[in-house]
Write a protein that holds these residues in place. Structure first.
Motif, PDB file in Angstrom:
ATOM      1  N   UNK A   1       0.811  -1.233   0.000  1.00  0.00           N
ATOM      2  CA  UNK A   1       0.000   0.000   0.000  1.00  0.00           C
ATOM      3  C   UNK A   1       0.838   1.275   0.000  1.00  0.00           C
ATOM      4  N   UNK A   2       1.925   1.287   0.800  1.00  0.00           N
ATOM      5  CA  UNK A   2       2.755   2.482   0.855  1.00  0.00           C
ATOM      6  C   UNK A   2       3.425   2.761  -0.486  1.00  0.00           C
ATOM      7  N   UNK A   3       3.930   1.707  -1.125  1.00  0.00           N
ATOM      8  CA  UNK A   3       4.582   1.877  -2.421  1.00  0.00           C
ATOM      9  C   UNK A   3       3.581   2.378  -3.453  1.00  0.00           C
ATOM     10  N   UNK A   4       2.369   1.845  -3.411  1.00  0.00           N
ATOM     11  CA  UNK A   4       1.327   2.263  -4.345  1.00  0.00           C
ATOM     12  C   UNK A   4       0.980   3.742  -4.133  1.00  0.00           C
ATOM     13  N   UNK A   5       0.835   4.144  -2.862  1.00  0.00           N
ATOM     14  CA  UNK A   5       0.548   5.547  -2.563  1.00  0.00           C
ATOM     15  C   UNK A   5       1.714   6.446  -2.971  1.00  0.00           C
ATOM     16  N   UNK A   6       2.941   5.951  -2.759  1.00  0.00           N
ATOM     17  CA  UNK A   6       4.121   6.739  -3.131  1.00  0.00           C
ATOM     18  C   UNK A   6       4.177   6.945  -4.643  1.00  0.00           C
ATOM     19  N   UNK A   7       3.802   5.911  -5.409  1.00  0.00           N
ATOM     20  CA  UNK A   7       3.776   6.056  -6.865  1.00  0.00           C
ATOM     21  C   UNK A   7       2.754   7.113  -7.269  1.00  0.00           C
ATOM     22  N   UNK A   8       1.591   7.072  -6.635  1.00  0.00           N
ATOM     23  CA  UNK A   8       0.584   8.091  -6.920  1.00  0.00           C
ATOM     24  C   UNK A   8       1.093   9.482  -6.604  1.00  0.00           C
ATOM     25  N   UNK A   9       1.831   9.613  -5.498  1.00  0.00           N
ATOM     26  CA  UNK A   9       2.381  10.907  -5.115  1.00  0.00           C
ATOM     27  C   UNK A   9       3.412  11.391  -6.123  1.00  0.00           C
ATOM     28  N   UNK A  10       4.261  10.471  -6.596  1.00  0.00           N
ATOM     29  CA  UNK A  10       5.276  10.835  -7.598  1.00  0.00           C
ATOM     30  C   UNK A  10       4.606  11.342  -8.871  1.00  0.00           C
ATOM     31  N   UNK A  11       3.538  10.645  -9.306  1.00  0.00           N
ATOM     32  CA  UNK A  11       2.833  11.058 -10.523  1.00  0.00           C
ATOM     33  C   UNK A  11       2.166  12.413 -10.319  1.00  0.00           C
ATOM     34  N   UNK A  12       1.525  12.602  -9.168  1.00  0.00           N
ATOM     35  CA  UNK A  12       0.845  13.876  -8.886  1.00  0.00           C
ATOM     36  C   UNK A  12       1.851  15.026  -8.850  1.00  0.00           C
ATOM     37  N   UNK A  13       2.983  14.815  -8.184  1.00  0.00           N
ATOM     38  CA  UNK A  13       4.015  15.861  -8.105  1.00  0.00           C
ATOM     39  C   UNK A  13       4.571  16.168  -9.489  1.00  0.00           C
ATOM     40  N   UNK A  14       4.794  15.094 -10.273  1.00  0.00           N
ATOM     41  CA  UNK A  14       5.303  15.300 -11.625  1.00  0.00           C
ATOM     42  C   UNK A  14       4.330  16.095 -12.486  1.00  0.00           C
ATOM     43  N   UNK A  15       3.035  15.775 -12.366  1.00  0.00           N
ATOM     44  CA  UNK A  15       2.016  16.510 -13.123  1.00  0.00           C
ATOM     45  C   UNK A  15       1.952  17.962 -12.657  1.00  0.00           C
TER      46      UNK A  15
END
Length: 321
Positions: free
Chosen positions: A196-210
């Protein structure tokens, strides 16, 4: 409308000339996150899962065929049919070549599908992707009438991509399986946290990148919306269709649908920034696919979850193998 089409055509051409800003620190973070995702998958994978896959070679073979041969080939044809060019076409091909992620296992469970089959296929798919993904990308990318020139400019090496995928997928996967083998109780507890943490971290990376590239995202996202929608629907439909055509049980149909339809777009995004210098269309496709794939998958899973089931717990649709 007549004025809109030329504008879209201009934007489609322009997207090949832009690069998404993603600094070295963000790239390192993305590598760690993708490695953590694969580590989480491996923690939840046992050697018995591979043994179970060996006892179902026909079903696993169908899934492998659909994931690594049919989906990239059909994606290639889709880019030609829709006249999708350059970096957007390469982005679609790259995503199609990616292995499944643990989201497919979550969605299969949500849809009351065959979770054991899903986990087995995810494990086998990620191991095979280390070897097959670089070859698939090099093959279909080089055959594309407009994407091939970009690959030549970038001088993509299948060997280099193999090394990167082996590092990002192979090492975490081997480490996770080893821990699951020798310390199963610890692995079971850790997997409930890591994934779950890795999945949330990936979402955060994508959001920050966008967010950091918001003006580019807003300007060009319209180019990939329809393409990603159709591509994702095609991937899910391929998994469903091939499972039904081979007369798999209903629960296995659901697992196969998600194993073929859900791609690890985060890995694709990592490769875009590692080997393609954040090439505009490729980055947009991978980023938006990672978001839309989950939305579409959750919608399909919810529809199946609400379906009436038999007393044995299998869905009404589908037939026994």
């Amino acid at each position: 409308m007549s004025g809109l089409l030329p504008q879209v055509a201009v934007l489609a051409a322009d997207v090949d000339t832009i690069n998404i800003d993603f600094d070295e620190g963000s790239l390192t973070t993305l590598k760690i996150v993708i490695g953590a995702i694969l580590f989480g998958i491996a923690l939840d994978t046992k050697l018995d899962d591979f043994a179970a896959a060996a006892r179902r070679p026909g079903v696993i073979g169908i899934g492998v065929l659909a994931q690594f041969l049919l989906l990239p080939a059909i994606t290639f044809l889709l880019t030609l049919a829709l006249d999708i060019r350059g970096s957007v076409a390469l982005g679609m091909i790259l995503v199609a070549c990616c292995p499944p992620g643990n989201v497919s296992n979550i969605l299969t469970h949500r849809a009351r599908g065959d979770v054991a089959l899903s986990v087995s296929m995810t494990a086998v798919g990620n191991v095979l992707a280390i070897f097959v993904m670089p070859l698939n990308m090099a093959l279909w990318g080089s055959l594309h009438p407009t994407g091939s020139a970009m690959l030549e400019d970038i001088e993509l090496s299948a060997v280099d991509m193999f090394s990167e995928i082996a590092f990002v997928i192979g090492l975490p996967f081997v480490a996770g399986i080893a821990i699951a083998r020798f310390w199963p109780a610890f692995a079971a507890r850790a997997s409930r946290v890591v994934s779950p943490l890795a999945f949330l971290a990936l979402g955060a990376v994508i959001v920050i990148g966008v967010t950091n590239n918001w003006s580019i995202f807003v300007t060009y996202i319209g180019i990939v919306l329809v393409a990603v929608f159709l591509h994702d629907a095609l991937a899910l439909g391929l998994g469903y269709s091939i499972a039904r055509l081979t007369r798999l049980p209903a629960a296995s149909v659901r697992a196969m649908t998600f194993e073929v339809g859900i791609r690890n777009a985060g890995l694709g995004l990592l490769l875009v920034f590692t080997y393609f210098d954040g090439l505009g269309g490729m980055a947009l496709v991978a980023a938006w696919w990672g978001i839309w794939d989950i939305i579409a998958g959750l919608a399909v899973a919810q529809v199946w979850r609400s379906r009436r089931t038999t007393p044995e717990g299998t869905a009404v649709e589908g037939s026994a193998a």
